[in-house]
Design an enzyme around this catalytic site. Structure first.
Site, mmCIF file in Angstrom:
data_model
loop_
_atom_site.group_PDB
_atom_site.id
_atom_site.type_symbol
_atom_site.label_atom_id
_atom_site.label_comp_id
_atom_site.label_asym_id
_atom_site.label_seq_id
_atom_site.Cartn_x
_atom_site.Cartn_y
_atom_site.Cartn_z
ATOM 1 N N ASP A 1 -0.515 -4.987 3.144
ATOM 2 C CA ASP A 1 -1.096 -3.785 3.752
ATOM 3 C C ASP A 1 -0.536 -3.734 5.174
ATOM 4 O O ASP A 1 -0.905 -4.548 6.016
ATOM 5 C CB ASP A 1 -2.631 -3.882 3.776
ATOM 6 C CG ASP A 1 -3.261 -2.541 4.118
ATOM 7 O OD1 ASP A 1 -2.559 -1.704 4.719
ATOM 8 O OD2 ASP A 1 -4.442 -2.335 3.786
ATOM 9 N N ILE B 1 -0.850 -1.679 7.670
ATOM 10 C CA ILE B 1 -1.909 -1.461 8.668
ATOM 11 C C ILE B 1 -3.206 -1.290 7.894
ATOM 12 O O ILE B 1 -3.399 -0.284 7.212
ATOM 13 C CB ILE B 1 -1.672 -0.192 9.528
ATOM 14 C CG1 ILE B 1 -0.316 -0.233 10.241
ATOM 15 C CG2 ILE B 1 -2.806 -0.031 10.542
ATOM 16 C CD1 ILE B 1 -0.055 0.961 11.168
ATOM 17 N N ASP B 2 -4.083 -2.272 7.968
ATOM 18 C CA ASP B 2 -5.415 -2.056 7.400
ATOM 19 C C ASP B 2 -6.309 -1.611 8.554
ATOM 20 O O ASP B 2 -6.299 -2.219 9.629
ATOM 21 C CB ASP B 2 -5.979 -3.307 6.727
ATOM 22 C CG ASP B 2 -7.265 -2.965 5.992
ATOM 23 O OD1 ASP B 2 -7.244 -2.019 5.181
ATOM 24 O OD2 ASP B 2 -8.307 -3.586 6.261
ATOM 25 N N GLU C 1 0.828 -1.203 0.000
ATOM 26 C CA GLU C 1 0.000 0.000 0.000
ATOM 27 C C GLU C 1 0.868 1.260 0.000
ATOM 28 O O GLU C 1 0.633 2.173 -0.785
ATOM 29 C CB GLU C 1 -0.937 0.020 1.218
ATOM 30 C CG GLU C 1 -1.626 1.360 1.375
ATOM 31 C CD GLU C 1 -2.870 1.358 2.233
ATOM 32 O OE1 GLU C 1 -3.066 0.424 3.014
ATOM 33 O OE2 GLU C 1 -3.635 2.322 2.095
ATOM 34 N N ASP D 1 -5.976 -4.349 0.392
ATOM 35 C CA ASP D 1 -6.980 -4.377 1.466
ATOM 36 C C ASP D 1 -7.641 -5.758 1.569
ATOM 37 O O ASP D 1 -8.158 -6.101 2.626
ATOM 38 C CB ASP D 1 -8.112 -3.370 1.191
ATOM 39 C CG ASP D 1 -7.648 -1.930 1.176
ATOM 40 O OD1 ASP D 1 -6.895 -1.547 2.073
ATOM 41 O OD2 ASP D 1 -8.062 -1.187 0.257
HETATM 42 C C1 IPD Z 1 -9.000 1.148 4.410
HETATM 43 C C2 IPD Z 1 -9.831 0.282 5.308
HETATM 44 C C3 IPD Z 1 -11.254 0.774 5.280
HETATM 45 C C4 IPD Z 1 -11.819 0.762 3.894
HETATM 46 C C5 IPD Z 1 -10.949 1.560 2.965
HETATM 47 C C6 IPD Z 1 -9.503 1.067 3.025
HETATM 48 P P1 IPD Z 1 -6.478 1.572 5.172
HETATM 49 O O1 IPD Z 1 -7.650 0.741 4.396
HETATM 50 O O2 IPD Z 1 -9.785 -1.064 4.911
HETATM 51 O O3 IPD Z 1 -12.080 -0.052 6.045
HETATM 52 O O4 IPD Z 1 -13.095 1.306 3.904
HETATM 53 O O5 IPD Z 1 -11.453 1.414 1.656
HETATM 54 O O6 IPD Z 1 -8.716 1.876 2.189
HETATM 55 O O7 IPD Z 1 -6.411 2.899 4.497
HETATM 56 O O8 IPD Z 1 -6.889 1.653 6.588
HETATM 57 O O9 IPD Z 1 -5.263 0.733 4.925
HETATM 58 CA CA CA Z 2 -5.909 -1.016 3.778
#
Ligand code: IPD
Ligand code: CA
Length: 273
Positions: A90, A92-93, A70, A219
């Site tokens: 990713d 940190i998701d 990411e 994600d």
């Molecule tokens: C996000 C999270 C969020 C989702 C977004 C993602 P991030 O990732 O998964 O729940 O709604 O579309 O981009 O930015 O926290 O790595």
């Molecule tokens: Ca994410």
């Protein structure tokens, strides 16, 4: 001889646990945040440091493999996903959960070979849950087998979704109209704040379905195989095959629930990854 998928999973788990230690330490401290595509699309120094750590640990072990991360994918750039073994990361998701001290935040590491996701680990360092799967090997949470819900009717289902990071009024209006129709047709809608956690919840029978527009391959690659190995279906919201670069996905505990959810969704168009 080819490396067994279980070996790749073992390595991915070890790396995710190490990365999780860094995330956990930072979780309880003051966080500095920057924004990306909108003021709700956040990145912290920890996201960037953890991605570097994951890539360096995996590169040591697999120097010829490719990486899609990411934080190392430049904004708006097309993702170069090839048939080569590729780690999809990713760091940190659920970054906004991380920033707001909400524990549903996770490290995601997936592996694709010939553009098939074959290994996935989703590690939540704050709650101590580690979801994992490899193709053909079933799915686990902390070494306990997980399976999807047996509910077959949408009107008896909980559907998880997310508002996402875009604050474009038209996109939000379409998403809210989707939420409205799905709430009317089900037991309710939940937003947890991490696409990967959402998918792992459906994989372990907490809720029956999930859909989202605007996400990226990192994600949902790792969590996607956890869901399918737990018995769920991962599809395009139209009901067709999932396309990991299309910025949209629908998941369900079975095809019946997916068939009832899909016609309720108005599609939101995002530029392909
Ligand atoms: C996000 C999270 C969020 C989702 C977004 C993602 P991030 O990732 O998964 O729940 O709604 O579309 O981009 O930015 O926290 O790595
Ligand atoms: Ca994410």
């Amino acid at each position: 001889m080819d490396t067994p998928l279980s070996d790749y999973l073992y390595t991915a788990r070890q790396v995710a646990l190490k990365a999780g230690e860094v995330v956990k330490e930072a979780f309880y401290k003051e966080k500095e945040q920057k924004t990306k595509e909108s003021y709700a699309d956040i990145v912290t120094e920890t996201d960037q440091a953890v991605e570097k750590l994951i890539i360096s640990l995996l590169k040591e072990k697999y120097p010829t493999h490719q990486f899609i991360g990411e934080e190392s994918t430049a904004e708006g750039k097309t993702v170069n996903w090839t048939d080569a073994p590729t780690w999809i990361i990713d760091p940190i998701d659920g970054t906004s959960n991380f920033v707001h001290s909400i524990p549903q935040t996770c490290v995601c590491i997936g592996l694709s070979i010939s553009k098939q996701i074959v290994v996935g680990v989703v590690h939540l360092p704050i709650t101590g849950q580690t979801y994992s799967a490899y193709k053909g090997g079933g799915a686990c949470c902390n070494d306990q087998r997980i399976t999807v819900s047996k509910v077959k009717e949408l009107k008896k289902s909980v559907v998880i979704t997310e508002a996402g990071n875009s604050r474009d009024p038209q996109i939000l209006a379409t998403k809210i109209s989707n939420f409205h129709r799905v709430i009317e047709a089900s037991h309710g809608v939940r937003m947890i704040g991490s696409a990967a956690v959402d998918l792992c919840m459906v994989a372990s029978g907490s809720g029956e379905a999930y859909f989202e527009y605007g996400i990226h391959i990192w994600d949902f690659a790792a969590a996607g195989i956890i869901l399918t190995e737990a018995g769920g279906v991962l599809l395009d919201p139209s009901g067709g095959d999932v396309d990991f670069l299309s910025r949209r996905v629908m998941a369900a505990c079975n095809q019946d629930v997916a068939n009832q959810l899909s016609p309720l969704l108005n599609h939101v168009e995002f530029k392909r990854d």
